[in-house]
Write a protein that holds these residues in place. Structure first.
Motif, PDB file in Angstrom:
ATOM      1  N   ARG A  16       0.989  -1.210  -0.135  1.00 46.87           N
ATOM      2  CA  ARG A  16       0.040   0.137   0.004  1.00 46.87           C
ATOM      3  C   ARG A  16       0.815   1.196   0.104  1.00 46.87           C
ATOM      4  O   ARG A  16       2.181   1.209   0.453  1.00 46.87           O
ATOM      5  CB  ARG A  16      -0.773   0.251   1.233  1.00 46.87           C
ATOM      6  CG  ARG A  16      -1.745  -1.021   1.582  1.00 46.87           C
ATOM      7  CD  ARG A  16      -2.927  -0.924   0.480  1.00 46.87           C
ATOM      8  NE  ARG A  16      -3.725  -2.235   0.757  1.00 46.87           N
ATOM      9  CZ  ARG A  16      -4.871  -2.694   0.133  1.00 46.87           C
ATOM     10  NH1 ARG A  16      -5.040  -2.134  -0.874  1.00 46.87           N
ATOM     11  NH2 ARG A  16      -5.583  -3.778   0.232  1.00 46.87           N
ATOM     12  N   PRO A  17       0.473   2.384  -0.470  1.00 50.73           N
ATOM     13  CA  PRO A  17       0.923   3.574  -0.269  1.00 50.73           C
ATOM     14  C   PRO A  17       1.647   3.739   1.015  1.00 50.73           C
ATOM     15  O   PRO A  17       1.055   3.611   2.049  1.00 50.73           O
ATOM     16  CB  PRO A  17       0.397   4.557  -0.900  1.00 50.73           C
ATOM     17  CG  PRO A  17      -0.683   3.828  -1.717  1.00 50.73           C
ATOM     18  CD  PRO A  17      -1.057   2.536  -0.899  1.00 50.73           C
ATOM     19  N   ALA A  18       2.711   4.558   1.241  1.00 51.94           N
ATOM     20  CA  ALA A  18       3.349   4.982   2.621  1.00 51.94           C
ATOM     21  C   ALA A  18       2.343   5.841   3.427  1.00 51.94           C
ATOM     22  O   ALA A  18       2.309   5.692   4.587  1.00 51.94           O
ATOM     23  CB  ALA A  18       4.390   5.580   2.327  1.00 51.94           C
ATOM     24  N   VAL A  19       1.574   6.563   2.741  1.00 49.91           N
ATOM     25  CA  VAL A  19       0.579   7.352   3.250  1.00 49.91           C
ATOM     26  C   VAL A  19      -0.373   6.655   3.985  1.00 49.91           C
ATOM     27  O   VAL A  19      -0.669   6.831   5.384  1.00 49.91           O
ATOM     28  CB  VAL A  19      -0.114   8.395   2.341  1.00 49.91           C
ATOM     29  CG1 VAL A  19      -1.085   9.159   2.971  1.00 49.91           C
ATOM     30  CG2 VAL A  19       0.883   9.536   1.741  1.00 49.91           C
ATOM     31  N   GLN A  20      -0.704   5.612   3.393  1.00 54.38           N
ATOM     32  CA  GLN A  20      -1.928   4.809   4.383  1.00 54.38           C
ATOM     33  C   GLN A  20      -1.145   3.983   5.278  1.00 54.38           C
ATOM     34  O   GLN A  20      -1.752   4.030   6.525  1.00 54.38           O
ATOM     35  CB  GLN A  20      -2.564   3.553   3.408  1.00 54.38           C
ATOM     36  CG  GLN A  20      -3.393   4.207   1.989  1.00 54.38           C
ATOM     37  CD  GLN A  20      -3.901   3.394   1.227  1.00 54.38           C
ATOM     38  OE1 GLN A  20      -3.709   2.135   1.346  1.00 54.38           O
ATOM     39  NE2 GLN A  20      -4.589   3.901   0.169  1.00 54.38           N
ATOM     40  N   ILE A  23      -1.159   6.319   8.184  1.00 61.64           N
ATOM     41  CA  ILE A  23      -2.328   6.673   8.803  1.00 61.64           C
ATOM     42  C   ILE A  23      -2.520   5.566   9.851  1.00 61.64           C
ATOM     43  O   ILE A  23      -3.367   5.738  10.840  1.00 61.64           O
ATOM     44  CB  ILE A  23      -3.532   6.929   7.840  1.00 61.64           C
ATOM     45  CG1 ILE A  23      -3.239   8.310   6.532  1.00 61.64           C
ATOM     46  CG2 ILE A  23      -5.034   6.882   8.268  1.00 61.64           C
ATOM     47  CD1 ILE A  23      -4.171   8.349   5.691  1.00 61.64           C
ATOM     48  N   LEU A  24      -2.388   4.356   9.637  1.00 57.78           N
ATOM     49  CA  LEU A  24      -2.395   3.408  10.387  1.00 57.78           C
ATOM     50  C   LEU A  24      -1.605   3.733  11.786  1.00 57.78           C
ATOM     51  O   LEU A  24      -2.201   3.432  12.788  1.00 57.78           O
ATOM     52  CB  LEU A  24      -2.141   1.898   9.792  1.00 57.78           C
ATOM     53  CG  LEU A  24      -3.303   1.391   8.960  1.00 57.78           C
ATOM     54  CD1 LEU A  24      -2.338   0.056   8.549  1.00 57.78           C
ATOM     55  CD2 LEU A  24      -4.478   1.054   9.514  1.00 57.78           C
ATOM     56  N   ILE A  25      -0.477   4.051  11.594  1.00 58.11           N
ATOM     57  CA  ILE A  25       0.325   4.166  12.652  1.00 58.11           C
ATOM     58  C   ILE A  25      -0.206   5.352  13.510  1.00 58.11           C
ATOM     59  O   ILE A  25      -0.058   5.625  14.506  1.00 58.11           O
ATOM     60  CB  ILE A  25       1.900   4.577  12.307  1.00 58.11           C
ATOM     61  CG1 ILE A  25       2.325   3.230  11.733  1.00 58.11           C
ATOM     62  CG2 ILE A  25       2.629   5.102  13.457  1.00 58.11           C
ATOM     63  CD1 ILE A  25       3.712   3.537  10.825  1.00 58.11           C
ATOM     64  N   GLY A  26      -0.656   6.512  12.733  1.00 57.94           N
ATOM     65  CA  GLY A  26      -1.457   7.647  13.652  1.00 57.94           C
ATOM     66  C   GLY A  26      -2.558   7.281  14.417  1.00 57.94           C
ATOM     67  O   GLY A  26      -2.744   7.755  15.262  1.00 57.94           O
ATOM     68  N   LEU A  27      -3.362   6.274  14.004  1.00 56.25           N
ATOM     69  CA  LEU A  27      -4.486   5.706  14.623  1.00 56.25           C
ATOM     70  C   LEU A  27      -3.832   4.665  15.711  1.00 56.25           C
ATOM     71  O   LEU A  27      -4.791   4.206  16.452  1.00 56.25           O
ATOM     72  CB  LEU A  27      -5.392   4.847  13.603  1.00 56.25           C
ATOM     73  CG  LEU A  27      -6.135   5.800  12.725  1.00 56.25           C
ATOM     74  CD1 LEU A  27      -7.127   4.803  11.722  1.00 56.25           C
ATOM     75  CD2 LEU A  27      -6.952   6.786  13.488  1.00 56.25           C
ATOM     76  N   GLY A  28      -2.590   4.328  15.754  1.00 52.67           N
ATOM     77  CA  GLY A  28      -2.321   3.550  16.744  1.00 52.67           C
ATOM     78  C   GLY A  28      -2.421   2.172  16.419  1.00 52.67           C
ATOM     79  O   GLY A  28      -2.311   0.876  17.209  1.00 52.67           O
TER      80      GLY A  28
END
Length: 62
Positions: A16-20, A23-28
């Motif tokens: 998947r793109p690095a941005v996605q 986002i997962l990391i940002g959501l924990g």
């Protein structure tokens, strides 16, 4: 008390793109089937809306 949502990771960020992945990391979230209880804010909802194929909202609590 603030409203919260329970978010579960249902997809892998592999290929998947690095941005996605960010986002997962940002959501924990970083592992399959992991859940997090997060505050229900427009920014969190926007993050979930960007990756609906990787996460699902399991529960909305008051």
């Amino acid at each position: 008390m603030a409203k919260t949502i329970v978010v579960k990771q249902i997809g892998s960020p592999i290929r998947r793109p690095a941005v996605q992945r960010q986002i997962l990391i940002g959501l924990g979230l970083n592992k399959m089937h992991k859940t997090r209880e997060l505050e229900d804010t427009p920014s969190i909802r926007g993050m979930v809306r960007k990756i609906p194929h990787l996460v699902e909202i399991i529960e909305e609590r008051d």
